[in-house]
Design a protein around this motif. Structure first.
Motif, mmCIF file in Angstrom:
data_model
loop_
_atom_site.group_PDB
_atom_site.id
_atom_site.type_symbol
_atom_site.label_atom_id
_atom_site.label_comp_id
_atom_site.label_asym_id
_atom_site.label_seq_id
_atom_site.Cartn_x
_atom_site.Cartn_y
_atom_site.Cartn_z
ATOM 1 N N PHE A 47 -11.679 88.079 -49.521
ATOM 2 C CA PHE A 47 -12.541 88.057 -50.699
ATOM 3 C C PHE A 47 -11.983 87.104 -51.750
ATOM 4 O O PHE A 47 -10.777 87.018 -51.957
ATOM 5 C CB PHE A 47 -12.669 89.459 -51.310
ATOM 6 C CG PHE A 47 -13.440 90.414 -50.461
ATOM 7 C CD1 PHE A 47 -14.817 90.413 -50.464
ATOM 8 C CD2 PHE A 47 -12.773 91.316 -49.645
ATOM 9 C CE1 PHE A 47 -15.528 91.302 -49.683
ATOM 10 C CE2 PHE A 47 -13.475 92.214 -48.856
ATOM 11 C CZ PHE A 47 -14.858 92.198 -48.881
ATOM 12 N N ASN A 48 -12.877 86.398 -52.436
ATOM 13 C CA ASN A 48 -12.495 85.550 -53.555
ATOM 14 C C ASN A 48 -12.646 86.387 -54.825
ATOM 15 O O ASN A 48 -13.758 86.688 -55.250
ATOM 16 C CB ASN A 48 -13.377 84.310 -53.623
ATOM 17 C CG ASN A 48 -13.009 83.413 -54.777
ATOM 18 O OD1 ASN A 48 -12.020 83.636 -55.470
ATOM 19 N ND2 ASN A 48 -13.817 82.389 -54.985
ATOM 20 N N VAL A 49 -11.536 86.770 -55.417
ATOM 21 C CA VAL A 49 -11.571 87.666 -56.574
ATOM 22 C C VAL A 49 -11.138 86.952 -57.857
ATOM 23 O O VAL A 49 -10.858 87.609 -58.859
ATOM 24 C CB VAL A 49 -10.690 88.913 -56.331
ATOM 25 C CG1 VAL A 49 -11.264 89.758 -55.226
ATOM 26 C CG2 VAL A 49 -9.262 88.518 -56.021
ATOM 27 N N SER A 50 -11.123 85.631 -57.842
ATOM 28 C CA SER A 50 -10.626 84.886 -59.002
ATOM 29 C C SER A 50 -11.467 85.116 -60.253
ATOM 30 O O SER A 50 -10.946 85.056 -61.360
ATOM 31 C CB SER A 50 -10.562 83.393 -58.679
ATOM 32 O OG SER A 50 -11.853 82.918 -58.347
ATOM 33 N N GLN A 51 -12.754 85.404 -60.112
ATOM 34 C CA GLN A 51 -13.628 85.601 -61.267
ATOM 35 C C GLN A 51 -13.872 87.071 -61.591
ATOM 36 O O GLN A 51 -14.611 87.377 -62.513
ATOM 37 C CB GLN A 51 -14.976 84.908 -61.019
ATOM 38 C CG GLN A 51 -14.870 83.415 -60.781
ATOM 39 C CD GLN A 51 -14.297 82.676 -61.977
ATOM 40 O OE1 GLN A 51 -14.625 82.961 -63.112
ATOM 41 N NE2 GLN A 51 -13.407 81.722 -61.712
ATOM 42 N N LEU A 52 -13.276 87.973 -60.816
ATOM 43 C CA LEU A 52 -13.519 89.405 -61.032
ATOM 44 C C LEU A 52 -12.451 90.020 -61.921
ATOM 45 O O LEU A 52 -11.284 89.667 -61.844
ATOM 46 C CB LEU A 52 -13.538 90.155 -59.693
ATOM 47 C CG LEU A 52 -14.690 89.861 -58.750
ATOM 48 C CD1 LEU A 52 -14.511 90.653 -57.462
ATOM 49 C CD2 LEU A 52 -16.014 90.198 -59.395
ATOM 50 N N ARG A 53 -12.867 90.967 -62.737
ATOM 51 C CA ARG A 53 -11.887 91.725 -63.520
ATOM 52 C C ARG A 53 -11.350 92.852 -62.644
ATOM 53 O O ARG A 53 -11.929 93.188 -61.613
ATOM 54 C CB ARG A 53 -12.496 92.244 -64.810
ATOM 55 C CG ARG A 53 -13.699 93.140 -64.593
ATOM 56 C CD ARG A 53 -14.281 93.582 -65.934
ATOM 57 N NE ARG A 53 -15.617 94.086 -65.719
ATOM 58 C CZ ARG A 53 -16.711 93.526 -66.150
ATOM 59 N NH1 ARG A 53 -16.650 92.432 -66.865
ATOM 60 N NH2 ARG A 53 -17.892 94.034 -65.880
ATOM 61 N N MET A 54 -10.261 93.461 -63.071
ATOM 62 C CA MET A 54 -9.605 94.505 -62.290
ATOM 63 C C MET A 54 -10.502 95.739 -62.159
ATOM 64 O O MET A 54 -10.716 96.254 -61.076
ATOM 65 C CB MET A 54 -8.282 94.890 -62.948
ATOM 66 C CG MET A 54 -7.374 95.680 -62.072
ATOM 67 S SD MET A 54 -6.769 94.792 -60.640
ATOM 68 C CE MET A 54 -5.706 93.595 -61.348
#
Length: 113
Positions: A47-54
């Motif tokens: 998953f690409n989580v670079s733009q997601l908050r925790m």
């Protein structure tokens, strides 16, 4: 706030959207014995989580499925189907664990009379 409980290794489910990672064992601890974080676990699943908050605050909106890292991981089949420690302990002793809905007085038939 205490120490994070160490998770057990898991197998990335066949429902993972990235076919390259399906069926592979995912270790939940770093080589030094420390627990991995949400970001690292999701990145190892492709998953690409670079733009997601925790995590959403205070809670995730119901209609969102990928609003934060916590929500994304909570929807993975291996996490959804994981038994709680209490359930595992009860089943190890040879018993069944059934959770019933919380009691509310309006569910009692006598209240309808």
């Amino acid at each position: 706030g205490g120490k994070q409980r160490k998770q057990r290794d898991t197998v990335i489910p066949q429902s993972n959207p990235h076919p390259d990672f399906r069926g592979k064992v995912q270790h939940m601890l770093l080589p030094d014995g420390q627990a991995k974080g949400l970001k690292r676990v999701l990145e190892e699943r492709g998953f690409n989580v670079s733009q997601l908050r925790m995590k959403c605050s205070p809670v995730c909106p119901l209609e969102n499925t990928g609003c934060c890292m916590a929500r994304l991981l909570s929807q993975q089949d291996d996490f959804v189907n994981q038994l709680s420690m209490l359930e595992e302990l009860i089943m190890q002793k040879g018993h069944y664990c059934l959770f019933l809905p919380k009691f509310h007085c309006e569910l009692n038939p006598i209240e309808m009379v």
